[in-house]
Motif scaffolding. Structure first.
Motif, mmCIF file in Angstrom:
data_model
loop_
_atom_site.group_PDB
_atom_site.id
_atom_site.type_symbol
_atom_site.label_atom_id
_atom_site.label_comp_id
_atom_site.label_asym_id
_atom_site.label_seq_id
_atom_site.Cartn_x
_atom_site.Cartn_y
_atom_site.Cartn_z
ATOM 1 N N TRP A 106 24.674 1.119 34.475
ATOM 2 C CA TRP A 106 23.832 0.444 35.472
ATOM 3 C C TRP A 106 22.357 0.625 35.144
ATOM 4 O O TRP A 106 21.874 1.752 35.038
ATOM 5 N N SER A 107 21.664 -0.475 35.007
ATOM 6 C CA SER A 107 20.205 -0.472 34.923
ATOM 7 C C SER A 107 19.687 -0.674 36.342
ATOM 8 O O SER A 107 19.688 -1.784 36.876
ATOM 9 N N ALA A 108 19.224 0.422 36.964
ATOM 10 C CA ALA A 108 18.975 0.423 38.407
ATOM 11 C C ALA A 108 17.602 -0.096 38.803
ATOM 12 O O ALA A 108 17.294 -0.160 39.990
ATOM 13 N N ALA A 109 16.783 -0.463 37.841
ATOM 14 C CA ALA A 109 15.507 -1.137 38.123
ATOM 15 C C ALA A 109 15.217 -1.994 36.902
ATOM 16 O O ALA A 109 14.393 -1.671 36.069
ATOM 17 N N CYS A 110 15.927 -3.106 36.817
ATOM 18 C CA CYS A 110 16.050 -3.824 35.545
ATOM 19 C C CYS A 110 14.862 -4.720 35.231
ATOM 20 O O CYS A 110 14.752 -5.228 34.118
ATOM 21 N N SER A 111 13.967 -4.953 36.187
ATOM 22 C CA SER A 111 12.809 -5.816 35.988
ATOM 23 C C SER A 111 13.265 -7.160 35.405
ATOM 24 O O SER A 111 14.234 -7.750 35.884
ATOM 25 N N SER A 112 12.608 -7.645 34.358
ATOM 26 C CA SER A 112 12.898 -8.978 33.831
ATOM 27 C C SER A 112 14.049 -9.000 32.819
ATOM 28 O O SER A 112 14.261 -9.998 32.147
ATOM 29 N N LEU A 146 14.338 -10.911 38.830
ATOM 30 C CA LEU A 146 15.760 -11.160 38.609
ATOM 31 C C LEU A 146 15.989 -12.585 38.104
ATOM 32 O O LEU A 146 16.851 -12.816 37.248
ATOM 33 N N ALA A 147 15.212 -13.528 38.608
ATOM 34 C CA ALA A 147 15.325 -14.907 38.131
ATOM 35 C C ALA A 147 14.928 -14.997 36.658
ATOM 36 O O ALA A 147 15.578 -15.701 35.869
ATOM 37 N N LEU A 148 13.888 -14.280 36.270
ATOM 38 C CA LEU A 148 13.481 -14.252 34.862
ATOM 39 C C LEU A 148 14.569 -13.621 33.996
ATOM 40 O O LEU A 148 14.859 -14.097 32.890
ATOM 41 N N ALA A 149 15.163 -12.534 34.503
ATOM 42 C CA ALA A 149 16.205 -11.847 33.737
ATOM 43 C C ALA A 149 17.412 -12.746 33.511
ATOM 44 O O ALA A 149 17.965 -12.797 32.399
ATOM 45 N N GLN A 150 17.832 -13.438 34.534
ATOM 46 C CA GLN A 150 19.002 -14.295 34.406
ATOM 47 C C GLN A 150 18.730 -15.490 33.499
ATOM 48 O O GLN A 150 19.643 -16.000 32.848
ATOM 49 N N ARG A 151 17.480 -15.914 33.437
ATOM 50 C CA ARG A 151 17.099 -16.996 32.533
ATOM 51 C C ARG A 151 17.281 -16.572 31.079
ATOM 52 O O ARG A 151 17.742 -17.354 30.248
ATOM 53 N N GLY A 152 16.893 -15.345 30.755
ATOM 54 C CA GLY A 152 17.133 -14.807 29.419
ATOM 55 C C GLY A 152 16.285 -15.407 28.320
ATOM 56 O O GLY A 152 16.705 -15.460 27.165
ATOM 57 N N ILE A 153 15.065 -15.840 28.645
ATOM 58 C CA ILE A 153 14.151 -16.401 27.656
ATOM 59 C C ILE A 153 12.872 -15.564 27.667
ATOM 60 O O ILE A 153 12.294 -15.319 28.737
ATOM 61 N N TYR A 154 12.423 -15.125 26.474
ATOM 62 C CA TYR A 154 11.354 -14.132 26.398
ATOM 63 C C TYR A 154 10.284 -14.525 25.392
ATOM 64 O O TYR A 154 10.552 -15.224 24.407
#
Length: 282
Positions: A106-112, A146-154
């Protein structure tokens, strides 16, 4: 921002998120909240206090407030010594008595999302687990990240510690950005969670390891204790906790034992209190 407004606002923030702004950080809080005032069309911090007191607007603004309270600074393969420990001695221990389910990290503060995706890639690269042998859970209090993380583009700054070969293997160039491949994304589950919400925390499944890095630095000592002790029941007996390199459990709690690893420290949940110590009396 007046002294009274500062204290009222920092009390709300501490109550909701555990983040504590001491007296020397009034200007920092003022500069961060100025963004919310502008977006809400307010001209004073007094009016913003009213927005947070109003039951009709409080919940929505609390969710928006998370976007300005921390800097969300992160990148892929940050603190690589900890990732090496995960793929080495920690994974050795986890595989000794492998549960009849996938391993859960678990990443408990996953940011982007750079951290949980780095965990997934690290386990994939280990060569010791097949697809379906592990699951990465990733949570944050901010809907925006979370929206940025789920997008998965960096963008390129996220890859300051990424080797070119890893970039080519797990990402696909899209213009000036990099899109994470589905083979990595499908190993990660994202969800919103506030670590101060005991009821929500109790609903998190039992984990084999938790990464809670660079979170405690925002909390005062009582809140640090509250959070790390609330995480302990979410770990399997003898499960592992990873903190940021500037964070320590020394004088915070005895629920974990420190394990010295090459260039880093990992914490393991204690199965029993230390000799002569009772957790319930502290």
């Amino acid at each position: 921002m007046s002294e009274g407004e500062f204290r009222a606002l920092r009390d709300v923030i501490r109550e909701e998120f555990g983040i504590f702004y001491d007296d020397g950080k009034q200007f920092l809080l003022q500069s961060r909240l100025a963004v919310r005032l502008a977006k809400a069309g307010l001209e004073s911090f007094e009016a913003y206090c009213g927005l947070l007191r109003n039951p009709r607007t409080r919940d929505a603004e609390i969710r928006e407030l998370t976007s300005v309270l921390t800097n969300n600074e992160t990148y892929f393969f940050r603190e690589r010594a900890q990732l090496s420990a995960l793929a080495g001695s920690v994974l050795d221990e986890l595989l000794k008595e492998r549960p009849a389910r996938p391993l859960r990290i678990w990443s408990a503060a996953c940011s982007s999302g750079e951290e949980p995706y780095s965990l997934a890639i690290t386990l994939m690269e280990s060569g010791r687990l097949r697809e379906g042998d592990f699951e990465i859970y990733a949570s944050d209090v901010s809907d925006r990240v979370l929206a940025l993380a789920q997008r998965g583009i960096y963008q390129h700054l996220s890859f300051r510690a990424t080797e070119p070969a890893m970039l080519a293997r797990y990402f696909q160039a899209v213009g000036s950005e990099q899109r994470l491949k589905e083979a990595v994304k499908r190993n990660v589950r994202f969800f919103r969670l506030n670590l101060m919400d005991a009821q929500a925390l109790a609903g998190v499944p039992e984990m084999d390891a938790i990464f809670c890095r660079n979170v405690l630095i925002y909390f005062d000592r009582p809140t640090q204790k509250r959070v790390v002790e609330a995480l302990a029941p979410r770990l399997t007996p003898r499960g592992f906790l990873f903190l940021g390199h500037a964070e320590s459990l020394f004088h915070v709690t005895d629920r974990y034992e420190p394990l010295l690893q090459p260039d880093t420290i990992v914490y393991r949940r204690r199965e029993k209190p230390p000799s002569g110590f009772a957790w319930g009396n502290r």
